[in-house]
Design an enzyme around this catalytic site. Structure first.
Site, PDB file in Angstrom:
ATOM      1  CD  GLU A 171       2.042 -21.789  27.445  1.00 53.25           C
ATOM      2  OE1 GLU A 171       2.912 -22.209  28.196  1.00 53.25           O
ATOM      3  OE2 GLU A 171       1.026 -22.422  27.122  1.00 53.25           O
ATOM      4  CG  HIS A 203      -5.044 -30.049  33.482  1.00 53.46           C
ATOM      5  ND1 HIS A 203      -4.525 -28.937  32.865  1.00 53.46           N
ATOM      6  CD2 HIS A 203      -4.564 -31.124  32.800  1.00 53.46           C
ATOM      7  CE1 HIS A 203      -3.763 -29.317  31.838  1.00 53.46           C
ATOM      8  NE2 HIS A 203      -3.769 -30.639  31.783  1.00 53.46           N
ATOM      9  CE  LYS A 230       3.508 -25.282  26.367  1.00 52.65           C
ATOM     10  NZ  LYS A 230       2.223 -25.243  27.083  1.00 52.65           N
ATOM     11  CG  ASN A 259      -4.057 -24.172  28.088  1.00 55.41           C
ATOM     12  OD1 ASN A 259      -3.443 -25.178  27.749  1.00 55.41           O
ATOM     13  ND2 ASN A 259      -3.465 -23.062  28.482  1.00 55.41           N
ATOM     14  CD  GLU A 302      -5.828 -33.470  24.274  1.00 57.42           C
ATOM     15  OE1 GLU A 302      -6.152 -32.289  24.038  1.00 57.42           O
ATOM     16  OE2 GLU A 302      -5.281 -33.827  25.347  1.00 57.42           O
ATOM     17  CG  HIS A 306      -4.962 -35.628  29.188  1.00 59.01           C
ATOM     18  ND1 HIS A 306      -4.947 -34.614  30.123  1.00 59.01           N
ATOM     19  CD2 HIS A 306      -4.863 -35.018  27.974  1.00 59.01           C
ATOM     20  CE1 HIS A 306      -4.825 -33.454  29.498  1.00 59.01           C
ATOM     21  NE2 HIS A 306      -4.770 -33.674  28.195  1.00 59.01           N
ATOM     22  NE  ARG A 322      26.616 -24.497  27.633  1.00 58.60           N
ATOM     23  CZ  ARG A 322      27.871 -24.900  27.598  1.00 58.60           C
ATOM     24  NH1 ARG A 322      28.356 -25.398  26.474  1.00 58.60           N
ATOM     25  NH2 ARG A 322      28.624 -24.813  28.658  1.00 58.60           N
ATOM     26  CG  HIS A 361      -6.477 -29.034  28.489  1.00 63.02           C
ATOM     27  ND1 HIS A 361      -7.213 -29.110  27.327  1.00 63.02           N
ATOM     28  CD2 HIS A 361      -5.546 -30.023  28.400  1.00 63.02           C
ATOM     29  CE1 HIS A 361      -6.737 -30.095  26.572  1.00 63.02           C
ATOM     30  NE2 HIS A 361      -5.724 -30.661  27.200  1.00 63.02           N
ATOM     31  CE  LYS A 364       0.422 -28.000  20.636  1.00 63.70           C
ATOM     32  NZ  LYS A 364       0.849 -29.045  21.560  1.00 63.70           N
ATOM     33  NE  ARG A 388       2.355 -23.586  23.019  1.00 65.52           N
ATOM     34  CZ  ARG A 388       3.462 -24.211  22.671  1.00 65.52           C
ATOM     35  NH1 ARG A 388       4.499 -23.527  22.245  1.00 65.52           N
ATOM     36  NH2 ARG A 388       3.559 -25.518  22.759  1.00 65.52           N
TER      37      ARG A 388
HETATM   38  N1  LIG Z   1       4.602 -31.601  24.779  1.00 67.62           N
HETATM   39  C1  LIG Z   1       3.339 -31.348  24.611  1.00 67.62           C
HETATM   40  O1  LIG Z   1       2.939 -30.349  24.039  1.00 67.62           O
HETATM   41  C2  LIG Z   1       2.329 -32.325  25.143  1.00 67.62           C
HETATM   42  C3  LIG Z   1       1.000 -32.252  24.712  1.00 67.62           C
HETATM   43  C4  LIG Z   1       0.113 -33.220  25.149  1.00 67.62           C
HETATM   44  C5  LIG Z   1       0.531 -34.202  26.026  1.00 67.62           C
HETATM   45  N2  LIG Z   1       1.827 -34.231  26.436  1.00 67.62           N
HETATM   46  C6  LIG Z   1       2.303 -35.275  27.363  1.00 67.62           C
HETATM   47  O2  LIG Z   1       2.137 -36.527  26.724  1.00 67.62           O
HETATM   48  C7  LIG Z   1       1.894 -37.515  27.715  1.00 67.62           C
HETATM   49  C8  LIG Z   1       0.674 -38.299  27.304  1.00 67.62           C
HETATM   50  O3  LIG Z   1       0.876 -38.832  26.014  1.00 67.62           O
HETATM   51  P1  LIG Z   1       0.345 -40.276  25.617  1.00 67.62           P
HETATM   52  O4  LIG Z   1      -1.103 -40.346  25.891  1.00 67.62           O
HETATM   53  O5  LIG Z   1       0.851 -40.583  24.276  1.00 67.62           O
HETATM   54  O6  LIG Z   1       1.029 -41.182  26.759  1.00 67.62           O
HETATM   55  P2  LIG Z   1       2.107 -42.353  26.669  1.00 67.62           P
HETATM   56  O7  LIG Z   1       3.314 -41.917  25.969  1.00 67.62           O
HETATM   57  O8  LIG Z   1       2.254 -42.867  28.042  1.00 67.62           O
HETATM   58  O9  LIG Z   1       1.363 -43.439  25.781  1.00 67.62           O
HETATM   59  C9  LIG Z   1       0.191 -44.045  26.273  1.00 67.62           C
HETATM   60  C10 LIG Z   1       0.343 -45.584  26.246  1.00 67.62           C
HETATM   61  O10 LIG Z   1       0.209 -46.034  24.911  1.00 67.62           O
HETATM   62  C11 LIG Z   1       1.310 -46.859  24.559  1.00 67.62           C
HETATM   63  N3  LIG Z   1       1.465 -46.693  23.120  1.00 67.62           N
HETATM   64  C12 LIG Z   1       1.892 -45.601  22.441  1.00 67.62           C
HETATM   65  N4  LIG Z   1       1.775 -45.804  21.134  1.00 67.62           N
HETATM   66  C13 LIG Z   1       1.271 -47.050  20.954  1.00 67.62           C
HETATM   67  C14 LIG Z   1       0.886 -47.809  19.832  1.00 67.62           C
HETATM   68  N5  LIG Z   1       0.974 -47.329  18.590  1.00 67.62           N
HETATM   69  N6  LIG Z   1       0.406 -49.052  20.049  1.00 67.62           N
HETATM   70  C15 LIG Z   1       0.265 -49.538  21.293  1.00 67.62           C
HETATM   71  N7  LIG Z   1       0.579 -48.862  22.394  1.00 67.62           N
HETATM   72  C16 LIG Z   1       1.076 -47.624  22.229  1.00 67.62           C
HETATM   73  C17 LIG Z   1       2.429 -46.398  25.426  1.00 67.62           C
HETATM   74  O11 LIG Z   1       3.396 -47.407  25.602  1.00 67.62           O
HETATM   75  C18 LIG Z   1       1.706 -46.073  26.724  1.00 67.62           C
HETATM   76  O12 LIG Z   1       1.532 -47.240  27.472  1.00 67.62           O
HETATM   77  C19 LIG Z   1       1.741 -36.793  29.038  1.00 67.62           C
HETATM   78  O13 LIG Z   1       2.929 -36.919  29.767  1.00 67.62           O
HETATM   79  C20 LIG Z   1       1.511 -35.354  28.628  1.00 67.62           C
HETATM   80  O14 LIG Z   1       1.976 -34.438  29.593  1.00 67.62           O
HETATM   81  C21 LIG Z   1       2.727 -33.328  26.002  1.00 67.62           C
HETATM   82 ZN   LIG Z   2      -4.602 -32.354  26.548  1.00 75.16          ZN
END
Ligand SMILES: NC(=O)c1ccc[n+]([C@@H]2O[C@H](COP(=O)([O-])OP(=O)(O)OC[C@H]3O[C@@H](n4cnc5c(N)ncnc54)[C@H](O)[C@@H]3O)[C@@H](O)[C@H]2O)c1
Ligand SMILES: [Zn+2]
Length: 361
Positions: free
Chosen positions: A237, A253, A143, A246, A185, A265, A121, A249, A227, A242
């Site tokens: 939210e 999206h 999130k 977006n 971003e 993205h 939990r 986005h 942020k 918050r």
């Molecule tokens: N929780 C939130 O508020 C929030 C906000 C924005 C995005 N997200 C989520 O995050 C995800 C996207 O994040 P992302 O772009 O980091 O994707 P990801 O975690 O898939 O990383 C992108 C790629 O980069 C590689 N990588 C990461 N760090 C590295 C480094 N230092 N050197 C070499 N390679 C590296 C990873 O292995 C992967 O192949 C999505 O699922 C999105 O929904 C969440």
């Molecule tokens: Zn984004």
């Protein structure tokens, strides 16, 4: 080493940013002093680069540590990988005094955070973001979640990390394209909240594109502050504050879902922000020179301002209408009322949206 504490609904999140921060994880994560067990989660790309350092540092602090490695990529934000983590936690018999540590991008932190939110939990978790997207966005705000075949992030929970530990030197191993997508971003945060930070991006363009660690450290710190400032006003939210995050986005999206194959993205968000600026201009909220500045800013960071394979407006509009920012039957548009300021409108005429979207072709 820069350290900041943020409070979200009475829960403190400590952010530590600095070169070599991962090597000191066992010291900077305050709860390590209590001992216990930790499950470190990483992905197949990041684990060989950065997870061992964290594991070592936690072991030196006297913790019992295991490492779980998921395949790199969005497909690991799944119920299947969640089960793998639960099985690992069960085998370790990780108790309430234990915690999880995500070392990786947003995929790893969303997945690990949700495992932590639901195991017993809710146990503590820590994020060591290694991608720029994770450092400036995913690591702050609480999130967490995984995807369902019916859609992204459908299964999730709000669960704040107790610590975010970030080493800007990690960003070196990202591709230049991933850096630029992450910078989109950061530009979003600047455009919605901080005009001086927009100018800072313009001034530090070269150091940012070259991923210079000291400049990246400052970039991450300023993003985290923006942020966290927005999230603290609307942790779950509910009030709508918050929603400002977006910006870019809604259209971003739609582009990502309908024609974004091959686009990052952040690149879709860049296109969405430009369309958003043009909608703001058409409504008289933004001046022409401000709108041109947004476009020049995106171009100077080598982000797309046009999309050749853009889907038909009808297709994009159906994605926009299905976007989760739709209140009732109206789309809630986050628009710019100046550089560094937002306004939300739910009465934007379709014709104005259409023109802004078509201008991206
Ligand atoms: N929780 C939130 O508020 C929030 C906000 C924005 C995005 N997200 C989520 O995050 C995800 C996207 O994040 P992302 O772009 O980091 O994707 P990801 O975690 O898939 O990383 C992108 C790629 O980069 C590689 N990588 C990461 N760090 C590295 C480094 N230092 N050197 C070499 N390679 C590296 C990873 O292995 C992967 O192949 C999505 O699922 C999105 O929904 C969440
Ligand atoms: Zn984004």
């Amino acid at each position: 080493m820069k350290k900041f504490d943020f409070t979200f609904d009475e829960q403190v999140c400590r952010v530590t940013i600095g070169e070599g921060a991962l090597r000191t994880a066992g010291k900077v994560i305050s709860r390590c002093q209590r001992g216990g067990a930790a499950l470190v989660v990483s992905d197949s790309n990041v684990a060989p680069l950065y997870a061992e350092v964290v594991v070592e540092s936690l072991r030196e602090a006297g913790l019992e540590v295991r490492l779980a490695v998921v395949p790199a990529g969005e497909s690991s934000k799944s119920r299947e990988q969640l089960t793998v983590l639960y099985d690992e936690l069960a085998e370790m018999r990780l108790g309430r005094d234990g915690f999880l540590v995500a070392v990786g991008g947003g995929v790893v932190s969303d997945l690990t955070g949700f495992a932590a939110a639901t195991w017993l939990r809710g146990v503590d978790f820590v994020i060591c973001p290694t991608s720029l997207e994770a450092a400036v966005d995913a690591s702050i705000g609480g999130k967490t979640g995984v995807n369902h075949p019916a859609g992204k992030n459908l299964i999730g929970a709000f669960h704040q990390p107790t610590d975010v530990v970030m080493d800007p030197a990690c960003l070196h191993t990202l591709t230049p394209r991933d850096i630029r997508a992450g910078l989109a971003e950061s530009l979003k945060h600047a455009l919605i909240a901080d005009a001086a930070f927009v100018s800072w991006h313009e001034t530090h363009r070269e150091a940012l594109l070259a991923c210079q660690p000291r400049t990246m450290g400052e970039l991450v710190a300023r993003n985290v502050a923006i942020k966290a400032g927005v999230v603290a006003q609307d942790v779950r939210e509910r009030s709508g504050v918050r929603a400002r995050l977006n910006f870019g986005h809604t259209i971003g999206h739609a582009i990502e879902a309908s024609c974004g194959y091959g686009l990052r993205h952040g690149e879709c968000v860049a296109l969405g922000m430009l369309a958003g600026a043009r909608i703001s201009r058409a409504l008289g909220l933004l001046r022409e020179d401000e709108c041109i500045r947004v476009e020049a800013l995106l171009q100077s960071f080598e982000l797309p301002t046009r999309c050749e394979g853009l889907s038909s407006y009808g297709t994009l509009a159906s994605y926009i209408a299905g976007d989760k920012k739709v209140a009732g039957s109206r789309v809630r548009w986050v628009l710019l009322s100046g550089i560094g300021a937002t306004v939300i409108r739910d009465n934007v005429e379709d014709q104005i949206v259409r023109q802004a979207v078509e201008s991206l072709r």
